[in-house]
Design a protein around this motif. Structure first.
Motif, PDB file in Angstrom:
ATOM      1  N   MET A 198       8.822  13.357   1.043  1.00 47.13           N
ATOM      2  CA  MET A 198       7.758  12.747   1.831  1.00 47.13           C
ATOM      3  C   MET A 198       8.254  11.481   2.519  1.00 47.13           C
ATOM      4  O   MET A 198       8.079  11.282   3.729  1.00 47.13           O
ATOM      5  CB  MET A 198       6.572  12.379   0.924  1.00 47.13           C
ATOM      6  CG  MET A 198       5.584  13.479   0.655  1.00 47.13           C
ATOM      7  SD  MET A 198       4.247  12.925  -0.462  1.00 47.13           S
ATOM      8  CE  MET A 198       3.512  11.564   0.459  1.00 47.13           C
ATOM      9  N   THR A 199       8.871  10.620   1.729  1.00 48.08           N
ATOM     10  CA  THR A 199       9.349   9.340   2.254  1.00 48.08           C
ATOM     11  C   THR A 199      10.466   9.541   3.257  1.00 48.08           C
ATOM     12  O   THR A 199      10.496   8.903   4.327  1.00 48.08           O
ATOM     13  CB  THR A 199       9.840   8.451   1.091  1.00 48.08           C
ATOM     14  OG1 THR A 199       8.794   8.337   0.113  1.00 48.08           O
ATOM     15  CG2 THR A 199      10.223   7.071   1.586  1.00 48.08           C
ATOM     16  N   GLY A 209       4.136   7.676   1.218  1.00 48.71           N
ATOM     17  CA  GLY A 209       5.315   8.244   0.584  1.00 48.71           C
ATOM     18  C   GLY A 209       5.918   7.312  -0.454  1.00 48.71           C
ATOM     19  O   GLY A 209       6.294   7.751  -1.555  1.00 48.71           O
TER      20      GLY A 209
END
Length: 433
Positions: A411-412, A327
Protein backbone atom coordinates in the motif's frame (compact mmCIF):
# COMPACT_ATOMS: atom_id res chain seq x y z
CA UNK A 1 4.40 32.98 -14.94
CA UNK A 2 1.92 30.43 -16.20
CA UNK A 3 2.43 28.70 -19.49
CA UNK A 4 -0.71 30.11 -21.04
CA UNK A 5 0.67 33.61 -20.50
CA UNK A 6 4.18 33.00 -21.76
CA UNK A 7 3.70 30.81 -24.83
CA UNK A 8 1.59 30.86 -27.96
CA UNK A 9 -1.28 28.36 -28.04
CA UNK A 10 -0.48 25.04 -29.66
CA UNK A 11 -3.29 24.04 -32.08
CA UNK A 12 -2.66 20.35 -31.44
CA UNK A 13 -3.07 20.79 -27.71
CA UNK A 14 -6.05 23.08 -28.19
CA UNK A 15 -7.83 20.03 -29.56
CA UNK A 16 -8.02 18.90 -25.95
CA UNK A 17 -8.20 22.35 -24.41
CA UNK A 18 -4.92 22.15 -22.47
CA UNK A 19 -2.18 24.65 -21.94
CA UNK A 20 1.24 23.61 -23.31
CA UNK A 21 2.53 22.25 -20.01
CA UNK A 22 -0.83 20.50 -19.35
CA UNK A 23 -0.75 21.53 -15.71
CA UNK A 24 -3.96 23.47 -15.34
CA UNK A 25 -6.98 22.02 -17.05
CA UNK A 26 -9.03 25.19 -16.84
CA UNK A 27 -6.62 27.37 -18.82
CA UNK A 28 -8.54 26.88 -22.08
CA UNK A 29 -12.13 26.22 -21.10
CA UNK A 30 -13.27 27.18 -24.58
CA UNK A 31 -11.02 25.55 -27.20
CA UNK A 32 -9.97 27.64 -30.14
CA UNK A 33 -10.00 24.80 -32.64
CA UNK A 34 -13.11 22.76 -33.26
CA UNK A 35 -13.46 20.00 -35.82
CA UNK A 36 -16.64 20.30 -37.91
CA UNK A 37 -17.01 16.51 -37.78
CA UNK A 38 -16.73 16.35 -34.03
CA UNK A 39 -19.77 14.85 -32.30
CA UNK A 40 -21.31 16.12 -29.13
CA UNK A 41 -20.42 14.29 -25.92
CA UNK A 42 -23.95 13.30 -25.05
CA UNK A 43 -25.27 11.43 -22.05
CA UNK A 44 -25.85 8.32 -24.17
CA UNK A 45 -22.19 8.17 -25.23
CA UNK A 46 -21.02 8.63 -21.63
CA UNK A 47 -23.45 5.99 -20.38
CA UNK A 48 -22.21 3.52 -23.00
CA UNK A 49 -18.57 4.10 -22.05
CA UNK A 50 -19.51 3.61 -18.38
CA UNK A 51 -21.12 0.33 -19.44
CA UNK A 52 -17.92 -0.70 -21.24
CA UNK A 53 -15.79 0.26 -18.24
CA UNK A 54 -17.97 -1.65 -15.78
CA UNK A 55 -17.71 -4.99 -17.59
CA UNK A 56 -14.28 -5.85 -16.14
CA UNK A 57 -15.22 -5.55 -12.44
CA UNK A 58 -18.56 -7.22 -13.13
CA UNK A 59 -16.96 -10.14 -14.99
CA UNK A 60 -14.51 -10.53 -12.10
CA UNK A 61 -16.49 -9.72 -8.96
CA UNK A 62 -19.59 -11.74 -9.89
CA UNK A 63 -17.36 -14.76 -10.43
CA UNK A 64 -15.10 -14.61 -7.37
CA UNK A 65 -17.74 -15.81 -4.83
CA UNK A 66 -18.13 -18.98 -6.94
CA UNK A 67 -14.50 -20.11 -6.80
CA UNK A 68 -15.20 -23.09 -4.46
CA UNK A 69 -18.14 -24.20 -6.60
CA UNK A 70 -16.06 -23.99 -9.79
CA UNK A 71 -13.28 -26.03 -8.21
CA UNK A 72 -15.72 -28.72 -7.07
CA UNK A 73 -17.59 -29.04 -10.37
CA UNK A 74 -14.55 -28.94 -12.68
CA UNK A 75 -12.40 -31.08 -10.36
CA UNK A 76 -9.81 -28.30 -10.13
CA UNK A 77 -7.52 -27.05 -7.39
CA UNK A 78 -7.87 -23.62 -5.82
CA UNK A 79 -4.68 -22.56 -7.63
CA UNK A 80 -6.10 -23.63 -10.99
CA UNK A 81 -9.29 -21.66 -10.38
CA UNK A 82 -7.22 -18.63 -9.35
CA UNK A 83 -5.39 -18.97 -12.67
CA UNK A 84 -8.62 -18.17 -14.50
CA UNK A 85 -8.56 -14.76 -12.79
CA UNK A 86 -4.92 -14.26 -13.76
CA UNK A 87 -5.58 -15.10 -17.41
CA UNK A 88 -8.41 -12.56 -17.39
CA UNK A 89 -6.06 -9.83 -16.15
CA UNK A 90 -3.42 -10.80 -18.73
CA UNK A 91 -6.06 -10.60 -21.44
CA UNK A 92 -7.21 -7.19 -20.22
CA UNK A 93 -3.66 -5.83 -20.41
CA UNK A 94 -2.95 -7.24 -23.87
CA UNK A 95 -6.36 -6.22 -25.22
CA UNK A 96 -5.78 -2.59 -24.29
CA UNK A 97 -2.30 -2.66 -25.78
CA UNK A 98 -3.63 -3.90 -29.14
CA UNK A 99 -7.05 -2.25 -29.24
CA UNK A 100 -5.78 1.34 -29.03
CA UNK A 101 -3.52 1.32 -32.11
CA UNK A 102 -6.03 -0.73 -34.12
CA UNK A 103 -8.69 1.88 -33.43
CA UNK A 104 -6.26 4.65 -34.42
CA UNK A 105 -5.87 2.87 -37.76
CA UNK A 106 -9.39 1.56 -38.39
CA UNK A 107 -11.59 4.00 -36.51
CA UNK A 108 -13.50 3.53 -33.27
CA UNK A 109 -16.94 2.14 -34.04
CA UNK A 110 -16.26 -1.10 -35.97
CA UNK A 111 -13.36 -2.32 -33.77
CA UNK A 112 -15.49 -1.55 -30.71
CA UNK A 113 -18.40 -3.63 -32.02
CA UNK A 114 -16.01 -6.46 -32.89
CA UNK A 115 -14.52 -6.39 -29.39
CA UNK A 116 -17.89 -6.46 -27.62
CA UNK A 117 -19.09 -9.32 -29.86
CA UNK A 118 -15.93 -11.32 -29.09
CA UNK A 119 -16.33 -10.69 -25.36
CA UNK A 120 -19.93 -11.88 -25.52
CA UNK A 121 -18.95 -15.06 -27.38
CA UNK A 122 -16.15 -15.75 -24.89
CA UNK A 123 -18.62 -15.35 -22.02
CA UNK A 124 -20.82 -18.02 -23.60
CA UNK A 125 -17.81 -20.35 -23.83
CA UNK A 126 -17.05 -19.66 -20.15
CA UNK A 127 -20.62 -20.61 -19.25
CA UNK A 128 -20.34 -23.88 -21.20
CA UNK A 129 -16.76 -24.78 -20.17
CA UNK A 130 -16.35 -28.53 -19.55
CA UNK A 131 -12.93 -28.19 -17.91
CA UNK A 132 -10.76 -25.72 -16.05
CA UNK A 133 -8.40 -25.46 -19.05
CA UNK A 134 -11.18 -24.39 -21.40
CA UNK A 135 -12.41 -21.91 -18.80
CA UNK A 136 -8.92 -20.39 -18.41
CA UNK A 137 -8.55 -19.90 -22.18
CA UNK A 138 -12.05 -18.48 -22.50
CA UNK A 139 -11.32 -16.04 -19.66
CA UNK A 140 -8.17 -14.95 -21.49
CA UNK A 141 -10.22 -14.16 -24.61
CA UNK A 142 -12.93 -12.52 -22.52
CA UNK A 143 -10.35 -10.27 -20.86
CA UNK A 144 -8.63 -9.50 -24.17
CA UNK A 145 -11.89 -8.44 -25.83
CA UNK A 146 -13.01 -6.54 -22.72
CA UNK A 147 -9.72 -4.64 -22.57
CA UNK A 148 -9.98 -3.88 -26.28
CA UNK A 149 -13.47 -2.44 -25.73
CA UNK A 150 -12.44 -0.41 -22.68
CA UNK A 151 -9.50 1.28 -24.39
CA UNK A 152 -11.61 2.25 -27.40
CA UNK A 153 -14.30 3.60 -25.09
CA UNK A 154 -11.72 5.90 -23.48
CA UNK A 155 -10.43 6.91 -26.92
CA UNK A 156 -13.97 7.89 -27.95
CA UNK A 157 -14.21 10.25 -24.98
CA UNK A 158 -10.75 11.68 -25.72
CA UNK A 159 -11.83 12.27 -29.34
CA UNK A 160 -14.86 14.26 -28.24
CA UNK A 161 -14.00 16.06 -25.00
CA UNK A 162 -11.62 18.91 -24.25
CA UNK A 163 -9.86 20.48 -21.32
CA UNK A 164 -11.80 20.61 -18.08
CA UNK A 165 -14.68 18.84 -19.83
CA UNK A 166 -12.45 15.81 -20.46
CA UNK A 167 -11.44 15.60 -16.81
CA UNK A 168 -15.02 16.10 -15.69
CA UNK A 169 -16.31 13.29 -17.92
CA UNK A 170 -13.53 10.87 -16.96
CA UNK A 171 -14.25 11.48 -13.28
CA UNK A 172 -17.98 10.96 -13.81
CA UNK A 173 -17.24 7.70 -15.65
CA UNK A 174 -15.00 6.59 -12.79
CA UNK A 175 -17.62 7.58 -10.23
CA UNK A 176 -20.52 5.78 -11.88
CA UNK A 177 -18.26 2.87 -12.77
CA UNK A 178 -17.44 2.60 -9.07
CA UNK A 179 -20.91 1.16 -8.57
CA UNK A 180 -19.84 -2.05 -10.36
CA UNK A 181 -17.53 -3.23 -7.54
CA UNK A 182 -20.45 -2.73 -5.15
CA UNK A 183 -23.02 -4.55 -7.26
CA UNK A 184 -20.72 -7.29 -8.61
CA UNK A 185 -20.06 -9.36 -5.46
CA UNK A 186 -23.65 -8.96 -4.26
CA UNK A 187 -25.07 -10.00 -7.63
CA UNK A 188 -22.65 -12.92 -7.82
CA UNK A 189 -23.63 -14.09 -4.36
CA UNK A 190 -27.34 -13.91 -5.22
CA UNK A 191 -26.78 -15.81 -8.46
CA UNK A 192 -24.77 -18.46 -6.65
CA UNK A 193 -27.46 -18.79 -3.98
CA UNK A 194 -30.30 -19.19 -6.50
CA UNK A 195 -28.59 -21.16 -9.26
CA UNK A 196 -24.99 -21.98 -10.20
CA UNK A 197 -21.70 -20.32 -11.12
CA UNK A 198 -22.33 -20.70 -14.86
CA UNK A 199 -25.24 -18.27 -14.64
CA UNK A 200 -22.73 -15.51 -13.79
CA UNK A 201 -21.17 -15.90 -17.23
CA UNK A 202 -24.56 -16.11 -18.93
CA UNK A 203 -25.35 -12.81 -17.22
CA UNK A 204 -22.17 -11.24 -18.63
CA UNK A 205 -23.11 -12.59 -22.08
CA UNK A 206 -26.54 -10.96 -21.85
CA UNK A 207 -24.90 -7.70 -20.80
CA UNK A 208 -22.61 -8.07 -23.83
CA UNK A 209 -25.62 -8.24 -26.16
CA UNK A 210 -27.04 -5.14 -24.48
CA UNK A 211 -23.65 -3.45 -24.94
CA UNK A 212 -23.68 -4.20 -28.68
CA UNK A 213 -27.10 -2.55 -28.96
CA UNK A 214 -25.90 0.46 -26.93
CA UNK A 215 -22.86 0.96 -29.18
CA UNK A 216 -24.98 0.66 -32.33
CA UNK A 217 -27.47 3.22 -31.04
CA UNK A 218 -25.33 5.70 -29.11
CA UNK A 219 -21.71 5.70 -30.27
CA UNK A 220 -20.89 7.45 -33.56
CA UNK A 221 -17.63 7.13 -35.44
CA UNK A 222 -15.50 9.75 -33.71
CA UNK A 223 -12.25 9.41 -35.68
CA UNK A 224 -12.51 10.80 -39.21
CA UNK A 225 -10.69 8.92 -41.96
CA UNK A 226 -8.29 11.81 -42.52
CA UNK A 227 -7.19 11.55 -38.87
CA UNK A 228 -6.53 7.81 -38.92
CA UNK A 229 -3.04 6.39 -38.93
CA UNK A 230 -1.83 3.54 -41.09
CA UNK A 231 0.93 1.10 -40.32
CA UNK A 232 -0.79 -1.04 -37.69
CA UNK A 233 1.40 -2.42 -34.94
CA UNK A 234 4.57 -1.18 -36.63
CA UNK A 235 3.42 2.41 -36.34
CA UNK A 236 2.14 1.66 -32.86
CA UNK A 237 5.66 0.63 -31.83
CA UNK A 238 7.04 3.88 -33.22
CA UNK A 239 4.30 5.94 -31.56
CA UNK A 240 4.87 4.10 -28.29
CA UNK A 241 8.57 4.95 -28.39
CA UNK A 242 7.65 8.57 -29.01
CA UNK A 243 5.22 8.58 -26.11
CA UNK A 244 7.69 6.92 -23.77
CA UNK A 245 10.18 9.71 -24.50
CA UNK A 246 7.60 12.17 -23.17
CA UNK A 247 8.67 12.48 -19.53
CA UNK A 248 5.42 13.96 -18.33
CA UNK A 249 3.26 11.37 -20.09
CA UNK A 250 5.30 8.62 -18.46
CA UNK A 251 4.93 10.38 -15.13
CA UNK A 252 1.15 10.52 -15.33
CA UNK A 253 1.02 6.87 -16.45
CA UNK A 254 3.04 6.02 -13.33
CA UNK A 255 0.58 8.08 -11.26
CA UNK A 256 -2.47 6.20 -12.57
CA UNK A 257 -0.79 2.79 -12.85
CA UNK A 258 0.52 2.82 -9.28
CA UNK A 259 -2.87 3.94 -8.00
CA UNK A 260 -4.41 0.95 -9.78
CA UNK A 261 -1.85 -1.26 -8.06
CA UNK A 262 -2.90 0.14 -4.68
CA UNK A 263 -6.54 -0.64 -5.44
CA UNK A 264 -5.72 -4.27 -6.16
CA UNK A 265 -3.60 -4.56 -3.03
CA UNK A 266 -6.82 -3.76 -1.20
CA UNK A 267 -8.99 -6.04 -3.37
CA UNK A 268 -6.63 -9.00 -2.93
CA UNK A 269 -6.07 -8.76 0.83
CA UNK A 270 -8.90 -6.88 2.53
CA UNK A 271 -10.98 -10.03 3.07
CA UNK A 272 -8.10 -11.76 4.85
CA UNK A 273 -7.30 -8.74 7.03
CA UNK A 274 -10.89 -7.98 8.00
CA UNK A 275 -12.34 -11.49 8.18
CA UNK A 276 -9.50 -13.96 8.89
CA UNK A 277 -7.49 -11.69 11.20
CA UNK A 278 -10.26 -9.64 12.80
CA UNK A 279 -13.33 -11.88 12.64
CA UNK A 280 -15.55 -9.57 10.60
CA UNK A 281 -18.55 -11.47 9.22
CA UNK A 282 -19.04 -11.93 5.44
CA UNK A 283 -22.04 -9.58 5.58
CA UNK A 284 -20.01 -7.02 7.51
CA UNK A 285 -17.21 -7.32 4.97
CA UNK A 286 -19.62 -6.81 2.06
CA UNK A 287 -21.00 -3.67 3.72
CA UNK A 288 -17.50 -2.34 4.36
CA UNK A 289 -16.49 -3.11 0.76
CA UNK A 290 -19.53 -1.21 -0.51
CA UNK A 291 -18.81 1.78 1.76
CA UNK A 292 -15.23 2.00 0.46
CA UNK A 293 -16.39 1.81 -3.16
CA UNK A 294 -18.94 4.52 -2.40
CA UNK A 295 -16.17 6.70 -0.95
CA UNK A 296 -14.19 6.36 -4.17
CA UNK A 297 -17.31 7.24 -6.17
CA UNK A 298 -18.02 10.37 -4.14
CA UNK A 299 -14.38 11.49 -4.43
CA UNK A 300 -14.45 11.06 -8.21
CA UNK A 301 -17.66 13.10 -8.43
CA UNK A 302 -16.05 15.81 -6.29
CA UNK A 303 -13.03 15.83 -8.60
CA UNK A 304 -15.40 16.23 -11.55
CA UNK A 305 -16.97 19.28 -9.90
CA UNK A 306 -13.55 20.81 -9.26
CA UNK A 307 -12.31 20.32 -12.84
CA UNK A 308 -11.41 23.69 -14.32
CA UNK A 309 -11.61 25.39 -10.92
CA UNK A 310 -8.71 23.78 -9.07
CA UNK A 311 -5.42 22.68 -10.63
CA UNK A 312 -5.76 18.97 -11.33
CA UNK A 313 -2.22 18.25 -10.11
CA UNK A 314 -3.22 19.66 -6.71
CA UNK A 315 -6.26 17.38 -6.56
CA UNK A 316 -4.07 14.36 -7.35
CA UNK A 317 -1.54 15.38 -4.70
CA UNK A 318 -4.21 15.71 -2.02
CA UNK A 319 -5.33 12.17 -2.80
CA UNK A 320 -1.77 10.86 -2.75
CA UNK A 321 -0.96 12.46 0.61
CA UNK A 322 -4.13 11.01 2.15
CA UNK A 323 -3.45 7.54 0.70
CA UNK A 324 0.19 7.63 1.82
CA UNK A 325 -0.87 8.53 5.35
CA UNK A 326 -3.28 5.59 5.33
CA UNK A 327 -0.54 3.27 4.10
CA UNK A 328 1.92 4.37 6.79
CA UNK A 329 -0.73 4.08 9.52
CA UNK A 330 -1.61 0.61 8.27
CA UNK A 331 2.05 -0.41 8.26
CA UNK A 332 2.56 0.79 11.84
CA UNK A 333 -0.61 -1.00 12.92
CA UNK A 334 0.39 -4.21 11.13
CA UNK A 335 3.88 -4.34 12.63
CA UNK A 336 3.10 -3.46 16.24
CA UNK A 337 -0.64 -4.05 16.79
CA UNK A 338 -1.64 -6.90 14.39
CA UNK A 339 -3.77 -4.59 12.23
CA UNK A 340 -6.74 -3.96 14.55
CA UNK A 341 -10.17 -3.87 12.93
CA UNK A 342 -11.00 -0.18 13.36
CA UNK A 343 -7.59 0.94 12.09
CA UNK A 344 -7.78 -1.38 9.09
CA UNK A 345 -11.28 -0.22 8.15
CA UNK A 346 -10.35 3.47 8.42
CA UNK A 347 -7.14 3.02 6.43
CA UNK A 348 -8.91 1.05 3.69
CA UNK A 349 -11.62 3.72 3.45
CA UNK A 350 -9.09 6.55 3.13
CA UNK A 351 -7.02 4.60 0.60
CA UNK A 352 -9.98 3.80 -1.65
CA UNK A 353 -11.56 7.24 -1.37
CA UNK A 354 -8.26 8.81 -2.39
CA UNK A 355 -8.21 6.72 -5.56
CA UNK A 356 -11.18 8.72 -6.81
CA UNK A 357 -8.92 11.79 -6.80
CA UNK A 358 -5.82 10.10 -8.23
CA UNK A 359 -6.63 7.58 -10.95
CA UNK A 360 -9.06 9.38 -13.32
CA UNK A 361 -7.15 12.67 -13.08
CA UNK A 362 -3.82 10.97 -13.73
CA UNK A 363 -5.29 9.32 -16.81
CA UNK A 364 -6.72 12.61 -18.07
CA UNK A 365 -3.37 14.41 -17.71
CA UNK A 366 -1.63 11.52 -19.50
CA UNK A 367 -4.09 11.86 -22.40
CA UNK A 368 -3.46 15.61 -22.54
CA UNK A 369 0.25 15.05 -23.08
CA UNK A 370 -0.24 12.97 -26.26
CA UNK A 371 -3.10 14.51 -28.27
CA UNK A 372 -1.69 13.16 -31.55
CA UNK A 373 -1.89 9.54 -30.35
CA UNK A 374 -5.06 9.19 -28.24
CA UNK A 375 -5.55 5.48 -28.94
CA UNK A 376 -1.92 4.55 -28.38
CA UNK A 377 -1.68 6.71 -25.27
CA UNK A 378 -4.82 5.14 -23.83
CA UNK A 379 -3.55 1.66 -24.75
CA UNK A 380 -0.25 2.09 -22.93
CA UNK A 381 -2.01 3.53 -19.90
CA UNK A 382 -4.48 0.65 -19.75
CA UNK A 383 -1.72 -1.92 -20.27
CA UNK A 384 0.31 -0.52 -17.37
CA UNK A 385 -2.73 -0.37 -15.11
CA UNK A 386 -3.77 -3.98 -15.67
CA UNK A 387 -0.23 -5.31 -15.53
CA UNK A 388 0.06 -3.55 -12.18
CA UNK A 389 -3.21 -5.14 -11.06
CA UNK A 390 -2.16 -8.61 -12.14
CA UNK A 391 1.33 -8.39 -10.62
CA UNK A 392 0.47 -6.67 -7.34
CA UNK A 393 -2.48 -8.83 -6.29
CA UNK A 394 -0.54 -12.08 -5.71
CA UNK A 395 2.38 -10.24 -4.09
CA UNK A 396 0.04 -8.77 -1.50
CA UNK A 397 -0.89 -12.23 -0.26
CA UNK A 398 2.66 -13.53 0.23
CA UNK A 399 2.42 -13.27 4.00
CA UNK A 400 -0.57 -15.58 4.20
CA UNK A 401 -3.78 -14.95 6.16
CA UNK A 402 -2.27 -14.02 9.54
CA UNK A 403 -0.18 -10.92 8.80
CA UNK A 404 -0.97 -7.63 7.09
CA UNK A 405 2.65 -6.44 6.84
CA UNK A 406 3.23 -7.32 3.14
CA UNK A 407 -0.09 -5.71 2.25
CA UNK A 408 0.70 -2.54 4.21
CA UNK A 409 4.17 -2.34 2.66
CA UNK A 410 2.67 -2.58 -0.83
CA UNK A 411 0.00 0.00 0.00
CA UNK A 412 2.68 2.45 1.06
CA UNK A 413 5.07 1.61 -1.77
CA UNK A 414 2.52 1.94 -4.58
CA UNK A 415 1.38 5.36 -3.39
CA UNK A 416 5.00 6.49 -2.91
CA UNK A 417 5.73 5.48 -6.52
CA UNK A 418 2.61 7.35 -7.64
CA UNK A 419 3.92 10.49 -5.90
CA UNK A 420 7.29 10.09 -7.62
CA UNK A 421 5.40 9.97 -10.92
CA UNK A 422 3.63 13.25 -10.15
CA UNK A 423 6.36 15.25 -8.42
CA UNK A 424 9.46 14.02 -10.28
CA UNK A 425 8.61 12.54 -13.68
CA UNK A 426 5.61 14.75 -14.43
CA UNK A 427 6.94 17.92 -12.85
CA UNK A 428 6.35 21.10 -14.86
CA UNK A 429 9.29 22.23 -16.93
CA UNK A 430 11.10 25.31 -15.64
CA UNK A 431 10.15 27.33 -18.68
CA UNK A 432 6.44 26.87 -17.93
CA UNK A 433 6.40 27.51 -14.18
Amino acid sequence: MRASESQEPNPQLDHLGYCPDCEYLGDHPHPTVTSPTQARVGAAVIATVVFLTAIAPLATDMYVPAFPAVAAELLATATQVQLTLTTFFVGMALGQLVGGPVSDQRGRRRPLLLAVAAMTAASVVCALSPSIGVLAVARLVQGFAGGWAMVIGRAVIIDLARGAQLVRILNVIAAVGGIAPIVGPLLGAVILQLSGWRVSFWTVAVLGVAMIVAVLVAVPETLAERDRRGGGMGEFAGAARELLRNRRYVGYVVVAGSAMGAVFVYVATSAFVLQSMNGLSPIGYSIDFAVNAAGMTVAALLAARLAGRVATRKIILVGQVAALAAGIAMLVGAIWFDAPLVLAMVCFFVLMTAQGLIGPNGGALAAAEVPDHPGTGSALLGFVQWVAAGAIAPLAGLGGEQTAVPMALLMTATIAVSMIGLLVLARPSRSTR
